[in-house]
Design a protein around this motif. Sequence first.
Motif, PDB file in Angstrom:
ATOM      1  N   TYR A 377       0.844  -1.191   0.000  1.00  0.00           N
ATOM      2  CA  TYR A 377       0.000   0.000   0.000  1.00  0.00           C
ATOM      3  C   TYR A 377       0.881   1.243   0.000  1.00  0.00           C
ATOM      4  O   TYR A 377       0.694   2.156   0.801  1.00  0.00           O
ATOM      5  CB  TYR A 377      -0.923  -0.003   1.218  1.00  0.00           C
ATOM      6  CG  TYR A 377      -2.002  -1.067   1.173  1.00  0.00           C
ATOM      7  CD1 TYR A 377      -2.985  -1.036   0.197  1.00  0.00           C
ATOM      8  CD2 TYR A 377      -2.042  -2.101   2.105  1.00  0.00           C
ATOM      9  CE1 TYR A 377      -3.973  -2.013   0.143  1.00  0.00           C
ATOM     10  CE2 TYR A 377      -3.018  -3.077   2.063  1.00  0.00           C
ATOM     11  CZ  TYR A 377      -3.984  -3.021   1.078  1.00  0.00           C
ATOM     12  OH  TYR A 377      -4.960  -3.984   1.025  1.00  0.00           O
ATOM     13  N   ASP A 382      -3.053   5.410  -0.986  1.00  0.00           N
ATOM     14  CA  ASP A 382      -3.321   4.172  -0.242  1.00  0.00           C
ATOM     15  C   ASP A 382      -3.401   4.432   1.263  1.00  0.00           C
ATOM     16  O   ASP A 382      -2.525   4.048   2.031  1.00  0.00           O
ATOM     17  CB  ASP A 382      -2.235   3.128  -0.525  1.00  0.00           C
ATOM     18  CG  ASP A 382      -2.294   2.599  -1.937  1.00  0.00           C
ATOM     19  OD1 ASP A 382      -3.378   2.669  -2.548  1.00  0.00           O
ATOM     20  OD2 ASP A 382      -1.262   2.124  -2.443  1.00  0.00           O
ATOM     21  N   GLN A 384      -5.421   3.773   4.655  1.00  0.00           N
ATOM     22  CA  GLN A 384      -6.402   2.911   5.311  1.00  0.00           C
ATOM     23  C   GLN A 384      -7.119   3.705   6.406  1.00  0.00           C
ATOM     24  O   GLN A 384      -6.497   4.515   7.103  1.00  0.00           O
ATOM     25  CB  GLN A 384      -5.692   1.709   5.941  1.00  0.00           C
ATOM     26  CG  GLN A 384      -4.989   0.809   4.943  1.00  0.00           C
ATOM     27  CD  GLN A 384      -5.918  -0.218   4.350  1.00  0.00           C
ATOM     28  OE1 GLN A 384      -6.735  -0.804   5.032  1.00  0.00           O
ATOM     29  NE2 GLN A 384      -5.785  -0.442   3.057  1.00  0.00           N
ATOM     30  N   TYR A 532      -5.954  -7.533   0.974  1.00  0.00           N
ATOM     31  CA  TYR A 532      -5.450  -7.152  -0.341  1.00  0.00           C
ATOM     32  C   TYR A 532      -5.804  -8.206  -1.394  1.00  0.00           C
ATOM     33  O   TYR A 532      -5.719  -9.411  -1.137  1.00  0.00           O
ATOM     34  CB  TYR A 532      -3.927  -6.983  -0.264  1.00  0.00           C
ATOM     35  CG  TYR A 532      -3.288  -6.578  -1.578  1.00  0.00           C
ATOM     36  CD1 TYR A 532      -3.350  -5.255  -2.007  1.00  0.00           C
ATOM     37  CD2 TYR A 532      -2.637  -7.518  -2.376  1.00  0.00           C
ATOM     38  CE1 TYR A 532      -2.772  -4.880  -3.210  1.00  0.00           C
ATOM     39  CE2 TYR A 532      -2.054  -7.148  -3.579  1.00  0.00           C
ATOM     40  CZ  TYR A 532      -2.124  -5.829  -3.988  1.00  0.00           C
ATOM     41  OH  TYR A 532      -1.561  -5.460  -5.177  1.00  0.00           O
ATOM     42  N   ASP A 567     -11.617  -1.581   4.024  1.00  0.00           N
ATOM     43  CA  ASP A 567     -10.209  -1.309   4.289  1.00  0.00           C
ATOM     44  C   ASP A 567     -10.011  -1.081   5.783  1.00  0.00           C
ATOM     45  O   ASP A 567     -10.917  -0.649   6.486  1.00  0.00           O
ATOM     46  CB  ASP A 567      -9.757  -0.069   3.514  1.00  0.00           C
ATOM     47  CG  ASP A 567      -9.764  -0.292   2.017  1.00  0.00           C
ATOM     48  OD1 ASP A 567      -9.390  -1.401   1.602  1.00  0.00           O
ATOM     49  OD2 ASP A 567     -10.155   0.636   1.275  1.00  0.00           O
ATOM     50  N   SER A 570      -6.312  -4.803   7.026  1.00  0.00           N
ATOM     51  CA  SER A 570      -5.130  -5.389   6.412  1.00  0.00           C
ATOM     52  C   SER A 570      -3.975  -5.517   7.404  1.00  0.00           C
ATOM     53  O   SER A 570      -3.797  -4.694   8.302  1.00  0.00           O
ATOM     54  CB  SER A 570      -4.668  -4.546   5.219  1.00  0.00           C
ATOM     55  OG  SER A 570      -3.486  -5.071   4.677  1.00  0.00           O
ATOM     56  N   ASP A 574      -0.316   0.925   5.596  1.00  0.00           N
ATOM     57  CA  ASP A 574      -0.741   1.795   4.514  1.00  0.00           C
ATOM     58  C   ASP A 574       0.355   2.828   4.238  1.00  0.00           C
ATOM     59  O   ASP A 574       1.428   2.813   4.855  1.00  0.00           O
ATOM     60  CB  ASP A 574      -2.093   2.443   4.808  1.00  0.00           C
ATOM     61  CG  ASP A 574      -2.052   3.456   5.957  1.00  0.00           C
ATOM     62  OD1 ASP A 574      -0.951   3.742   6.494  1.00  0.00           O
ATOM     63  OD2 ASP A 574      -3.121   3.977   6.316  1.00  0.00           O
TER      64      ASP A 574
END
Length: 629
Positions: A377, A382, A384, A532, A567, A570, A574
Amino acid sequence: MLIEERLKELHEKIKRKVPKGITVTSVEFEGPELVIYTDDPKSFADQDDLIKILARELRKRIVVRPTILEDPERAVRSIKDVVGENAGITDIFFEQDTGEVLIEAEKPGVVIGKNGATLRDITKEIGWTPKVVRTPPIESSTVKQVRQYLRGAHQERKELLRRIGRRIHRDVTAKDQWIRVTTLGCCREVGRAAFLLSTPESRILIDCGENPGNSTSTPYLYIPEIHPLTQLDAVVLTHAHLDHCAYIPLLYKYGYTGPVYSTPPTRDLAAMLQLDYLEVMNKEGNTIPYSSKEVQEYIKHSIVINYGCVTDIAPDIKLTFHNAGHILGSAIAHFHIGDGLYNVAFTGDIHYGKSRLFNAATNHFPRLEALLMESTYGGAGDMQPPRSEAEEKLYSILRDVIGRGGKVIIPAFSVGRSQEVMLAIEEAIRLEKIPKMKVYLDGMIKEATAIHTTYPEYLNSDLRNLIFKEGLNPFLSDCFEQVDSPDKREKVITGDPSVIITTSGMLNGGPVMEYLRNLGADERCALVFVGYQADGTLGRRIQKGWREIPIGNRETLLINLECFTVDGFSGHSDRRQLMNFVSHMQPKPEKIFTIHGEESKTLDLASSIYKKYHIQTMAPMNLETYRLV
């Protein structure tokens, strides 16, 4: 100097250091450790600091073992006599190749005793070196099978460790000084991680994984730099996801005979996922790259290291693992090369933020000149959302879909994302943020969760306290139910509204396909992505809006259910966290290589790091070699 001469020299030094009356019968290199054999293990146990003093002066990891180990059956009786019944001992496992005995107990503190007194008493009685762990709340069949296999292969493994030990501690003969990194995969792409770290003396392979978007695409293992595989000194595995570990057994199929270094949970999780990978490939009619025999070879050759333990893995290279915060046992691999010549670290996959499971990735090191860091990311956009915001979005989806009579399918990696989502849903049900609902676990999720409870020291303190001090184990909640047969899966599909957490996380095989075939056309249902989705995977196609997807030769998958991406769950950092990871690093590296990301993201992150921190950066391509020294 020949190895025998070096061992003789070390033997003499040790004899001069130990008090009179303690007999040192022999010394031997076994793996990364120098093993001292003695007829007087009880006397060694009385000398609390002797081993520490020897390790510091000889600059070796030292283990003391009795020349003759007591019979395990008698040793079990002795351990129980010394400890008593109050500890709640549930299992005693003897590792004959290392001379260690692993004691599982419900109250490990009782086995340890005040300042380790009971452990010393055990050593005096039986000679074996005791290690104590808490009895896991959920029994893991993988852990038991790994231990049983190692127990059966102990003699073979002992000979293996001695061979590895002699290779590690051979003399450095090269006169030149250079260090190179060759990219064998994972550059300007996500997946098939593999890097070769080379010096004139040594070669180390870091990771060896699959490409999640193309199961036939392996790392570049055929190039001259890595052949023959017998010249490799070691393989270092950062963590157990298949894009990092899937092809490690393949190395043994093609001639590799050396060790694989990882943390203990990584070894067990990797073996579980590799065997599951073979089963899925077989069911789907794909060519199987290796067999379970090669997975056993991997287990037999594994050497486990805990975080923070500095370990020789080659004549001129020391390895230290640090917490990566990504999944259970995930590690940043830090290499100290030469006698203070150079230091380079490979992040593997990192999460620079506290999660429900783990603490944030470590970014403080004694020394560091170069860093290879993930960029999954790494793009400018990107970002989060906070975990709390992600959880609220998930809860809203669950309320809506369950309320309209649908089912929620959550594809997730069996290791990491599944447990994070489980903890979030369990807490929401317990605190009545969402209605009570059944949460079905399909695939290897339950077994992976059991391995999490086997290694509580790798979880963050909040979760450990919840489980072991407050007596509330969220993984054992009544809301969770395992799907363990095709009949049960059919009942889930045709049954009441529910949540289904299932593998695989990118929809490239596994039980999730059965749910999509049967529920994909139902508009009441929903598909929720929490991780992802790599290019080329079915998950990425559905994310992009594909609604009729050909799979196999004659089948088309119809997608009418509602699709969401949540999101924030993950295990990857990020963009903001990646930049903060570099910002707070101590010390700052001189060079940073951005890897494990799509091309645009690795280039963007490299450019941004250079502009903001004035650190030399590169976004390498596969099959490139960089000279560090």
